[in-house]
Enzyme design. Structure first.
Site, PDB file in Angstrom:
ATOM      1  N   CYS A   1     -18.381 -71.957   5.388  1.00 30.02           N
ATOM      2  CA  CYS A   1     -19.041 -72.826   6.372  1.00 30.02           C
ATOM      3  C   CYS A   1     -20.515 -72.910   6.032  1.00 30.02           C
ATOM      4  CB  CYS A   1     -18.919 -72.229   7.769  1.00 30.02           C
ATOM      5  SG  CYS A   1     -17.325 -72.485   8.484  1.00 30.02           S
TER       6      CYS A   1
ATOM      7  N   GLU B   1     -15.533 -75.015   0.664  1.00 31.15           N
ATOM      8  CA  GLU B   1     -14.222 -75.136   1.280  1.00 31.15           C
ATOM      9  C   GLU B   1     -14.160 -76.443   2.056  1.00 31.15           C
ATOM     10  OE1 GLU B   1     -13.157 -71.274   2.767  1.00 31.15           O
ATOM     11  OE2 GLU B   1     -11.624 -72.126   4.063  1.00 31.15           O
TER      12      GLU B   1
END
Ligand SMILES: [Zn+2]
Length: 470
Positions: free
Chosen positions: A325, A359
């Site tokens: 994140c 990601e």
């Protein structure tokens, strides 16, 4: 698209606002603008006898969702939800994507790398009760993670950051429809963090007694939350931290990076996730922070090291992810700090001797930052190349670009395609840099005044795989 069709049949002139229900779509006056875009009613509540409507603007990011009153509704043409469609929580928000580096660049003529369309699961967020269950499930699933959710070119709606709880959720037993609605709505009015007052963008599972307050007061150093300024002041007397916990692994001028182990500093890591969730839509909360490292960027002044942004990173990633994140705190956005965070993440990958990729899915803002970072970084390499001999064009392979930048091959290729740089000529690929591209690159790099200086990074990568336990 499909959802629009389902609504089309049922366009009706609405006789009064009283017949409006959740799931209705109609033009709504967007606060702070003169626009009346199409919006969907997510929730209706009674406040002292008059109704308030929580609306989602169909073609806009969820951060613009808001409570409005009757005066903001244009009830002349209402699309009622069809009964069998549910209340329409599956709205997809198309992202308007432009490519960084300035100028309008046409999309690649053909995607050479075919990307599988990503699985879409709109119930990506969980309420507080289900979070723990999901975290545990995630821990179980981590080792057998599914295929990469690479959707950077797709127009998909929300996709879970990690394929959390595939078992229970597919059966629909874990997250009820009600929970979907709850977690779709912003639940925190305001936060105070250091000298900043911020209006959250998305739901975050702060405890119930906190979310009913007009403001949550957060210690900017340890990230603990308090219900009033008085309580925070009492906390600050006891709180000795003036910087994030963990090791300061980078410092240049007033910029520092701290590395925080999600196992050793669990409470901090959890509070950081909670805070970040207020500004990240897709993030699946993990209360299980053990498998992650957190890199917090700060700016220093005489009062301490103030958090600017952070990224998390799995200690071991089987998919070569170098960021899980990533967030720049709103007061620091549009100032080049997002790129600095990204640049730092690739610098760590360079130290590790690996290529990496964030990601997926990325947030809309995250995707813009990454695309722009990739374009600028690759163009910087290409433009610095010298010809090998006289009348010879400089030569470079994709793999060499990857090695020099630590950007993963797929991202290098998609960037070259997005910028429309690759031509095929007489049996070989040729990269052509137009005047416009070169000019926009110079312009873009002028604005990137702060850069990561590898000499200021004091860090040795750990091989987490060799340890039996983190
Ligand atoms: Zn504190």
């Amino acid at each position: 698209m499909k959802i629009d069709m389902e609504y089309m049949d049922d366009s009706t002139v609405c006789d009064s606002v009283s017949s409006l229900v959740e799931g209705c779509r109609l033009p709504v006056h967007m606060t702070g603008t003169n626009d009346w875009p199409l919006a969907e009613i997510i929730s209706i509540k009674d406040v002292q006898g008059s109704k308030c409507y929580y609306v989602h603007y169909v073609d806009f990011n969820k951060r613009l969702d808001e409570w409005v009153t009757e005066e903001s509704l244009d009830t002349r043409k209402v699309h009622f939800p069809r009964k069998d469609v549910g209340t329409g929580t599956g709205v997809s928000t198309p992202k308007k994507i432009s490519i960084g580096g300035g100028g309008s660049v046409p999309p690649p003529p053909m995607a050479v790398i075919s990307r599988p369309s990503s699985p879409v699961n709109n119930s990506e967020l969980l309420n507080g009760n289900a979070v723990l269950a999901a975290a545990l499930q995630k821990k179980m699933n981590r080792k057998r993670k599914g295929p990469s959710l690479d959707n950077e070119d797709s127009q998909d709606g929300p996709v879970p950051l990690v394929p959390a709880m595939p078992g229970p959720r597919q059966s629909g037993s874990m997250v009820s429809h009600h929970d979907d609605i709850v977690t779709r709505m912003k639940n925190v009015e305001m936060i105070e963090l250091g000298r900043h007052r911020l209006k959250p963008w998305y739901f975050a599972p702060y405890p119930q007694e906190m979310v009913n307050l007009p403001c949550i007061y957060i210690c900017e150093f340890c990230l603990k939350y308090r219900k009033s300024r008085k309580c925070l002041e009492r906390h600050l007397v006891k709180c000795n931290l003036r910087h994030p916990p963990g090791n300061e692994i980078y410092r240049k001028e007033n910029i520092s990076f701290f590395e925080i182990d999600g196992r050793k500093n669990k409470v901090y890591a959890q509070n950081l996730c909670l805070l970040a969730k207020l500004f990240l839509d897709h993030k699946t909360l993990y209360y299980d922070t053990d498998p992650f490292l957190f890199y917090v960027m700060t700016v220093f002044d005489n009062r301490g090291f103030h958090i600017v942004g952070y990224f998390s990173k799995e200690k071991e990633s089987t998919e070569d992810y170098n960021v899980a994140c990533i967030l720049t705190m709103p007061p620091y956005q549009r100032k080049g700090y997002g790129k600095l965070l990204i640049e730092f993440s690739y610098e760590l990958s360079k130290f590790e001797g690996k290529t990496g990729s964030p990601e997926k899915p990325l947030s809309d803002l995250g995707l813009l930052s990454y695309r722009s970072y990739w374009a600028q970084t690759i163009l910087e390499i290409l433009m610095s190349m010298k010809p090998v001999g006289e009348n010879e064009k400089p030569q470079i392979t994709i793999n060499e670009i990857c090695e020099l930048t630590s950007i993963k091959k797929e991202d290098v290729i998609s960037t070259l395609q997005n910028l429309n740089l690759i031509n095929y000529y007489k049996g070989q690929y040729i990269i052509t840099l137009s005047k416009e591209i070169i000019q926009s690159q110079y312009k873009a790099m002028e604005t990137r005044k702060i850069r990561i200086d590898p000499k200021c990074l004091h860090w040795t990568p750990k091989d987490w795989g060799k340890r039996s336990k983190w």
